[in-house]
Design a protein around this motif. Structure first.
Motif, short mmCIF file in Angstrom:
data_model
loop_
_atom_site.label_atom_id
_atom_site.label_comp_id
_atom_site.label_asym_id
_atom_site.label_seq_id
_atom_site.Cartn_x
_atom_site.Cartn_y
_atom_site.Cartn_z
N MET A 1 0.83 -1.20 0.00
CA MET A 1 0.00 0.00 0.00
C MET A 1 0.87 1.26 0.00
N ILE A 2 1.93 1.25 0.83
CA ILE A 2 2.81 2.42 0.92
C ILE A 2 3.51 2.65 -0.42
N ALA A 3 3.92 1.56 -1.06
CA ALA A 3 4.58 1.69 -2.36
C ALA A 3 3.65 2.30 -3.39
N LEU A 4 2.39 1.90 -3.39
CA LEU A 4 1.42 2.45 -4.34
C LEU A 4 1.19 3.94 -4.09
N ILE A 5 1.13 4.31 -2.80
CA ILE A 5 0.97 5.71 -2.45
C ILE A 5 2.16 6.52 -2.95
N ALA A 6 3.36 5.96 -2.76
CA ALA A 6 4.59 6.64 -3.22
C ALA A 6 4.57 6.81 -4.73
N ILE A 7 4.16 5.79 -5.44
CA ILE A 7 4.12 5.84 -6.90
C ILE A 7 3.12 6.89 -7.38
N ILE A 8 1.93 6.92 -6.76
CA ILE A 8 0.89 7.89 -7.14
C ILE A 8 1.37 9.32 -6.88
N ILE A 9 1.97 9.53 -5.69
CA ILE A 9 2.48 10.87 -5.34
C ILE A 9 3.52 11.33 -6.35
N LEU A 10 4.45 10.44 -6.71
CA LEU A 10 5.52 10.80 -7.63
C LEU A 10 4.99 11.03 -9.05
N LEU A 31 15.02 13.78 -11.19
CA LEU A 31 14.99 13.14 -9.87
C LEU A 31 13.69 12.37 -9.64
N SER A 32 12.57 12.98 -10.01
CA SER A 32 11.28 12.29 -9.83
C SER A 32 11.22 11.01 -10.66
N CYS A 33 11.76 11.04 -11.88
CA CYS A 33 11.79 9.84 -12.72
C CYS A 33 12.63 8.74 -12.07
N MET A 34 13.76 9.13 -11.49
CA MET A 34 14.63 8.13 -10.86
C MET A 34 13.97 7.50 -9.64
N TRP A 35 13.39 8.33 -8.76
CA TRP A 35 12.72 7.78 -7.58
C TRP A 35 11.47 6.99 -7.97
N VAL A 38 12.60 3.60 -8.91
CA VAL A 38 12.94 2.82 -7.72
C VAL A 38 11.68 2.27 -7.07
N HIS A 39 10.69 3.11 -6.86
CA HIS A 39 9.46 2.68 -6.18
C HIS A 39 8.68 1.66 -7.00
N VAL A 40 8.64 1.85 -8.32
CA VAL A 40 7.94 0.89 -9.18
C VAL A 40 8.65 -0.46 -9.15
N LEU A 41 9.98 -0.44 -9.28
CA LEU A 41 10.72 -1.69 -9.28
C LEU A 41 10.66 -2.38 -7.92
N ASN A 42 10.72 -1.59 -6.85
CA ASN A 42 10.57 -2.17 -5.51
C ASN A 42 9.21 -2.83 -5.34
#
Length: 419
Positions: A1-10, A31-35, A38-42
């Motif tokens: 859930m946290i990962a999805l929130i991070a992806i949506i925010i980014l 920077l946003s593309c890089m993070w 990371v979050h998508v791959l994680n």
């Protein structure tokens, strides 16, 4: 859930940044593309994405972009979305070829001294693996004054020569560029790590990319940018995986080529975020500035204050996802010093510094524009490494050297022409 929130925010953040900056080179977009990657791959790999501590890793890109936006004030880009209000053209200048040749000669001599010192140490090492032997020997030379001061100069000189060539394409400038690049590449190889080679690539790529951002010949500029970015990406991939195959020979022998590539990419690009979560969960003692102010402590220590402790530049290794690593993203050093809020404030400060030099890259007199493009490119090193480690305060000594040489070279190697 946290990962999805991070992806949506980014994703939302990235969409806003594209609307505001309209420029793929803008640090917030990169920077946003890089993070986001990371979050998508994680999320796909399932690395630590369910942990509450993982939410901390949403803060670095958010706070960086707040700082950047604070300085940029919306009207930051050279051209607006619809039309070009003001054409950006460099002032006329002459290249001082005699001074350039003198600089290259000095660069060559320092390279020979550096190479000779390495070979002397290399002969004494017991390491069988050549690349690891070079790395070990380079570590022993860390206090060598020739290395400390001449290597950053060589890197910036190569970036400046690349800028001169791409702005004035002729045979003479091409030879100068190739010589400077070769000297810098050899110095990076002598350093014994992939980071140094990557620095040379970044410092030769970004000054040129920044110089293309003008309203004249926009389509041609974009085509040139794409070619350079593609060439840099191919060279980086060959360098990264080629060295990895020589450095980690056992893994290379045991795995298929495809699995070796995947394991190295995911391990290098994503493992640091999982390592940060584990490190944070396991608990830590605050170090109260020994990471952030390490450079200043080191200066005081050299001045004779022996009671001041200087931390190692390298973090301790931990085992995560079956792999040993000591990379914990940019967040770790600042969280360890004074906590999460301090980390957010430091990332906001870095965003502000990036915005300042990025703006300066497109305005001012010829010397300031060249200097800003060179140092702005050096700042991209810290930007591109945020998902792995801190490369701002950790290598502050080198960044100061980069700033110094970025200021000096344009003022001694070129001359503004009077109209």
């Amino acid at each position: 859930m946290i990962a999805l929130i991070a992806i949506i925010i980014l994703l939302i953040e990235l969409a806003i940044e594209i609307k505001i900056y309209n420029n793929i080179l803008a640090p917030p977009i990169i920077l946003s593309c890089m993070w986001l990657g990371v979050h998508v791959l994680n999320f796909l790999l399932g690395w630590q994405v369910g942990e509450l501590e993982y939410a901390i890793l949403i803060i670095p890109p958010l706070m960086f972009n707040v700082g950047f936006l604070t300085v940029s004030k919306y009207n930051f880009i050279i051209q607006n979305k619809n039309k070009c209000k003001k054409k950006l053209t460099l002032e006329k200048y002459k290249i001082k070829y005699k001074v350039v040749y003198a600089a290259l000669t000095i660069d060559f001599l320092f390279m020979i001294i550096n190479l000779y010192s390495l070979l002397k140490i290399l002969n004494k090492t017991s390491e069988i693996n050549f690349w690891l032997a070079v790395h070990e020997s380079a570590t022993m030379m860390n206090n060598n004054v020739f290395v400390i001061y001449s290597v950053p100069a060589a890197y910036i000189l190569s970036g400046f020569c690349s800028l001169l060539y791409f702005q004035n394409k002729n045979r003479k400038n091409l030879i100068i560029f190739l010589l400077a690049l070769m000297f810098a590449g050899i110095r990076a190889f002598i350093a014994g790590n992939r980071s140094s080679l990557f620095m040379v690539i970044v410092l030769n790529l970004f000054p040129v990319l920044l110089s293309f951002k003008s309203c004249d010949n926009k389509i041609k500029s974009y085509k040139e940018q794409k070619k350079l970015i593609l060439a840099a990406a191919i060279i980086t991939a060959i360098m990264f995986f080629g060295i990895a195959s020589q450095k980690y020979t056992e893994d290379y022998d045991l795995l298929t080529f495809k699995d070796f590539i995947i394991q190295n990419f995911t391990g290098y690009y994503n493992l640091s975020s999982a390592a940060f979560v584990k490190w944070f969960k396991d608990g830590f003692a605050y170090t109260y500035g020994t990471n952030t102010f390490r450079f200043f402590f080191a200066v005081l220590n050299r001045l004779g204050l022996d009671n001041i402790q200087v931390n190692s530049i390298n973090a301790s290794y931990i085992n995560i996802e079956g792999t040993v690593t000591n990379a914990f993203t940019v967040a770790k050093n600042y969280v360890e010093d004074f906590g999460v809020i301090f980390m957010g404030l430091m990332l906001m400060l870095f965003g502000m510094i990036h915005a300042h030099f990025y703006k300066k890259s497109f305005k001012g007199n010829i010397y300031n524009m060249f200097s800003s493009r060179l140092f702005c490119s050096a700042m991209y090193i810290g930007l591109l490494y945020q998902v792995l480690v801190d490369q701002y305060m950790t290598i502050l000594s080198m960044m100061i050297n980069f700033a110094l040489w970025s200021f000096i070279f344009p003022r001694i190697l070129i001359k503004k022409q009077q109209l």
